[in-house]
Motif scaffolding. Structure first.
Motif, mmCIF file in Angstrom:
data_model
loop_
_atom_site.group_PDB
_atom_site.id
_atom_site.type_symbol
_atom_site.label_atom_id
_atom_site.label_comp_id
_atom_site.label_asym_id
_atom_site.label_seq_id
_atom_site.Cartn_x
_atom_site.Cartn_y
_atom_site.Cartn_z
ATOM 1 N N TYR A 256 -7.130 -11.027 -1.813
ATOM 2 C CA TYR A 256 -5.729 -10.628 -1.962
ATOM 3 C C TYR A 256 -5.077 -10.753 -0.597
ATOM 4 O O TYR A 256 -5.721 -10.549 0.443
ATOM 5 N N ASP B 141 -2.172 -11.646 -9.121
ATOM 6 C CA ASP B 141 -3.502 -11.117 -8.832
ATOM 7 C C ASP B 141 -3.982 -11.459 -7.427
ATOM 8 O O ASP B 141 -5.034 -10.985 -6.992
ATOM 9 N N LEU C 223 -2.551 0.016 -3.139
ATOM 10 C CA LEU C 223 -3.059 -1.042 -4.011
ATOM 11 C C LEU C 223 -4.126 -0.550 -4.985
ATOM 12 O O LEU C 223 -4.807 -1.353 -5.618
ATOM 13 N N ARG D 211 -4.499 -2.013 -8.460
ATOM 14 C CA ARG D 211 -5.081 -3.356 -8.527
ATOM 15 C C ARG D 211 -6.572 -3.343 -8.212
ATOM 16 O O ARG D 211 -7.325 -4.194 -8.676
#
Length: 285
Positions: free
Chosen positions: A34, A76, A269, A272
């Motif tokens: 990421y 993503d 985050l 995620r």
């Protein structure tokens, strides 16, 4: 897992060439899970701190739209830091609306006190910090290279806004990092990143303060798709130390915090990356 908290696209007006395609290629090639990306098109001044010609200026709103489009195409993989223009624009209603409408993919306000020649404590910048406070965003800032970008100014902002996380990108670029290292211990909401920071500095930060103060960042792809490997001359990148050497020098838990866990916590985050929801406590070397 690897999260790079300091990635760019754009920047051609100040001599960089960083495209969305390069970012995706490097992420795949070097196993970056990421990236938090800001758009260098919003740079205001060149490397001599002269205002860029009007014909190459890009508004902070248009720069944000570019990176939002990128993030929405790859949700993503890509999150957004909003590169702002305090010297020429200032906070606008349009920018705030764009941020408010995209809080699901925006995680930070990006300051560049060198390419804006404007301190984080300037009256031109404080409205952006208040905006970060309002929407629970981090503030990431270049440090080093000019007086306005000295790490102490970001420390002063962190003290004034204790509920906002601040990240000293570069830990004082071009310095021995000692000022930034000392400042890390003076504000709970002040952090550092590894962008062009020697591994030894990061080890010292972990030794002094535990594993919660530093996170991985790189400036990639500023030296091309292979920024993590080498510069354009083929000289070895210091990021190879972070990938290949550092795991043998600190604990596994501390390395996990550096390379991903701290980014998850500081930038919010966890939705995620639920693996990091549980607080395991900070680790030292």
């Amino acid at each position: 897992m690897r999260i790079d908290t300091h990635v760019h696209i754009g920047g051609e007006a100040v001599g960089f060439y960083m495209t969305e395609e390069m970012v995706l290629e490097m992420m795949e090639k070097y196993q970056i899970d990421y990236a938090i990306v800001s758009c260098g098109d919003a740079g205001e001044m060149d490397h001599s701190q002269k205002v860029l010609p009007k014909e190459v200026q890009v508004s902070q709103e248009d720069a944000l739209r570019r990176v939002l489009t990128f993030a929405k195409a790859h949700p993503d993989k890509i999150g957004v830091a909003v590169w702002v223009k305090p010297y020429l624009q200032g906070l606008t209603e349009e920018l705030e609306t764009l941020i408010k409408e995209n809080l699901d993919i925006i995680y930070a306000i990006k300051l560049h006190p060198f390419h804006s020649n404007t301190s984080p404590m300037s009256e031109k910048v404080l409205p952006y910090i208040r905006l970060a406070q309002k929407y629970h965003l981090a503030v990431v800032s270049h440090t080093g290279g000019c007086e306005a970008a000295e790490p102490v100014h970001l420390y002063e902002a962190a003290k004034q806004f204790p509920d906002v996380p601040f990240v000293m990108v570069h830990m004082g670029l071009g310095s021995d990092n000692q000022v930034a290292l000392d400042l890390l211990g003076k504000a709970d909401n002040l952090y550092g990143d590894t962008t062009w920071v020697p591994m030894s500095t990061t080890i010292e930060a972990i030794r002094r303060y535990g594993s919660r103060k530093m996170m991985f960042g790189s400036d990639a792809p500023i030296d091309g798709v292979d920024t993590y490997l080498c510069n354009p001359k083929g000289e070895r990148s210091l990021y190879q130390d972070y990938f290949q050497v550092l795991p043998e020098k600190i604990s596994g838990e501390a390395y996990e915090d550096l390379m991903a866990g701290n980014a998850v916590r500081i930038f919010g985050l966890s939705a995620r990356f639920p693996h990091f929801k549980k607080d395991k406590g900070e680790k030292k070397c």
